[in-house]
Design an enzyme around this catalytic site. Structure first.
Site, PDB file in Angstrom:
ATOM      1  CB  ALA A  68     -25.597  34.046  10.218  1.00  0.00           C
ATOM      2  CG  ASP A  69     -29.912  30.920   5.928  1.00  0.00           C
ATOM      3  OD1 ASP A  69     -29.147  29.989   5.602  1.00  0.00           O
ATOM      4  OD2 ASP A  69     -30.822  31.334   5.200  1.00  0.00           O
ATOM      5  CB  THR A  70     -26.474  35.140   3.806  1.00  0.00           C
ATOM      6  OG1 THR A  70     -25.830  35.612   4.999  1.00  0.00           O
ATOM      7  CG2 THR A  70     -26.521  36.270   2.787  1.00  0.00           C
TER       8      THR A  70
END
Length: 195
Positions: A73-75
């Protein structure tokens, strides 16, 4: 109740993402790979989060075993089309939080599900509305919570989220770092498609 997902590898050192998966009763292990998180200029905001999540997933090309699912994931935190990454120091954090104060911004998380056979990715967007913050409040938060490992220099689950965020539109856990309800649905669909 535990879930009947295949072995899950979470490629994230974020304690918040690990805690969310634990709360979802998903069995997983953490495996970290060094990944350059740069991205090409000209990508849209959601495309950027997806690009980095997929890049993190592809780092497992050589090591993933049949039957395993890697979750990456990347936020990113975005305001007026500017992406706010992790602050470099106290002044940088102050600058970011001053920019967010009294305004609406977006938090976008790109998530990739990766097996030895395929890659599936999706993203979630949440709108966050900050009330105006004083310089003293911002400095207090930075000193007490040292939010240097967080995009946009804040954690919604921290003090600043409790006193400074008026409302959100969308998934709360997305702002924490992983859109759990969407992830659960996507994992189920991902597995069903493989049957």
């Amino acid at each position: 109740m535990t879930n009947t997902f295949p072995p899950i590898i979470l490629a994230s050192k974020s304690p918040r993402r690990q805690e969310l998966l634990n709360l979802m009763s998903i069995d997983f292990r953490v495996v970290l790979k060094e990944v350059d998180e740069s991205f090409p200029a000209g990508l849209g905001l959601a495309e950027t989060a997806l690009f980095i999540a997929e890049k993190k997933a592809r780092a497992f090309d050589e090591s993933i075993k049949p039957g395993e699912i890697v979750v990456t994931a990347d936020t990113i935190v975005c305001i007026e089309r500017n992406i706010l990454g992790k602050p470099e120091n106290e002044e940088h954090a102050f600058e970011m939080l001053s920019m967010l104060s009294g305004k609406k911004h977006e938090v976008i998380t790109g998530v990739a599900l990766f097996t030895s056979e395929r890659l599936h990715s999706f993203y979630e967007v949440t709108e966050v509305y900050f009330r105006p913050l004083t310089s003293e409040q911002i400095r207090y938060y930075i000193r007490q919570y040292e939010p240097f490992d967080k995009a946009g220099a804040y954690g919604i689950q921290d003090w600043i989220g409790l006193v400074g965020i008026e409302r959100i539109s969308g998934s709360y856990t997305n702002v924490v770092g992983l859109p759990t309800e969407r992830l659960y649905r996507e994992l189920q669909s991902f597995m069903n498609a493989a049957l």
